[in-house]
Design an enzyme around this catalytic site. Structure first.
Site, PDB file in Angstrom:
ATOM      1  N   MET A   1     -47.394 111.795  84.034  1.00 32.45           N
ATOM      2  CA  MET A   1     -47.291 110.965  82.827  1.00 32.45           C
ATOM      3  C   MET A   1     -46.800 109.565  83.172  1.00 32.45           C
ATOM      4  O   MET A   1     -47.235 108.580  82.569  1.00 32.45           O
ATOM      5  CB  MET A   1     -46.377 111.627  81.788  1.00 32.45           C
ATOM      6  N   GLU A   2     -45.926 109.449  84.164  1.00 34.90           N
ATOM      7  CA  GLU A   2     -45.444 108.137  84.587  1.00 34.90           C
ATOM      8  C   GLU A   2     -46.568 107.331  85.228  1.00 34.90           C
ATOM      9  O   GLU A   2     -46.729 106.135  84.950  1.00 34.90           O
ATOM     10  CB  GLU A   2     -44.257 108.290  85.544  1.00 34.90           C
TER      11      GLU A   2
ATOM     12  N   LEU B   1     -41.057 114.276  74.298  1.00 30.10           N
ATOM     13  CA  LEU B   1     -40.710 115.446  75.095  1.00 30.10           C
ATOM     14  C   LEU B   1     -40.859 115.257  76.609  1.00 30.10           C
ATOM     15  O   LEU B   1     -40.672 116.209  77.361  1.00 30.10           O
ATOM     16  CB  LEU B   1     -41.490 116.688  74.635  1.00 30.10           C
ATOM     17  N   CYS B   2     -41.206 114.052  77.076  1.00 27.37           N
ATOM     18  CA  CYS B   2     -41.209 113.817  78.524  1.00 27.37           C
ATOM     19  C   CYS B   2     -39.772 113.726  79.018  1.00 27.37           C
ATOM     20  O   CYS B   2     -38.924 113.104  78.373  1.00 27.37           O
ATOM     21  CB  CYS B   2     -41.926 112.505  78.861  1.00 27.37           C
ATOM     22  N   HIS B   3     -39.512 114.338  80.157  1.00 29.02           N
ATOM     23  CA  HIS B   3     -38.184 114.264  80.749  1.00 29.02           C
ATOM     24  C   HIS B   3     -37.945 112.864  81.313  1.00 29.02           C
ATOM     25  O   HIS B   3     -38.842 112.311  81.951  1.00 29.02           O
ATOM     26  CB  HIS B   3     -38.043 115.285  81.889  1.00 29.02           C
TER      27      HIS B   3
ATOM     28  N   ASP C   1     -54.059  91.894  76.987  1.00 26.56           N
ATOM     29  CA  ASP C   1     -53.241  90.946  76.223  1.00 26.56           C
ATOM     30  C   ASP C   1     -53.319  89.535  76.798  1.00 26.56           C
ATOM     31  O   ASP C   1     -53.450  88.563  76.057  1.00 26.56           O
ATOM     32  CB  ASP C   1     -51.784  91.430  76.201  1.00 26.56           C
TER      33      ASP C   1
END
Length: 162
Positions: A117-118, A80-82, A132
């Site tokens: 969020m980004e 649901l993130c744009h 990693d």
């Protein structure tokens, strides 16, 4: 519960829904997030005087690229993130004695929705990349904290007080 404290990704029936930003005005929005990766003093010694080279490339340089790539693809990872065309994304990595690496990701956009969020995704992906690339040296690496430090340009600004 007030309107400002309700979950935004639920419709009136309580089902998942994308937030409608169609009526919002585009503004300059900036968010900065941080991840702390505890790599241990032995690994930190290897990167102290420069970046640790690996077959994938230098650890910090590769993590910076991965963080930017992750931020750009946030809408593909988080439901649901744009999807946003970022104006800018910067990832900075610095050593914190005696045993940690600090990653900060700053994302910006001129748009109708925020970029926290980004920024969080960029910092997280950079942290995972360091894990990693260093896991052959130790599996005791801890991604200790990922948090939003600040966001500006939306309905409400936020600044984390250290």
């Amino acid at each position: 519960m007030s309107d400002s404290s309700k979950l935004t990704h639920l419709n009136a029936a309580g089902q998942p829904a994308m937030v409608d930003v169609g009526g919002k005005t585009a503004t300059r929005r900036v968010a900065r997030a941080r991840s702390i990766v505890v790599v241990g003093s032995e690994i930190l010694k290897l990167v102290q005087d420069g970046d640790l080279p690996t077959r994938k490339g230098p650890v910090f340089q590769t993590a910076i690229l991965a963080g930017i790539m992750g931020a750009k693809r946030t809408s593909e990872l988080i439901p649901l993130c744009h999807p946003l065309g970022l104006d800018d994304c910067q990832v900075r990595i610095e050593v914190q004695q005696p045993d940690a690496v600090i990653i900060e990701c700053t994302a910006s956009v001129t748009g109708k929705t925020g970029v926290e969020m980004e920024a969080l995704t960029g910092a997280s992906v950079a942290a995972l990349t360091i894990y990693d690339m260093c896991k052959a040296l130790s599996h005791n690496i801890i991604i200790q904290e990922t948090r939003l430090l600040e966001k500006t340009g939306g309905k409400q600004d936020f600044h984390h007080a250290d």
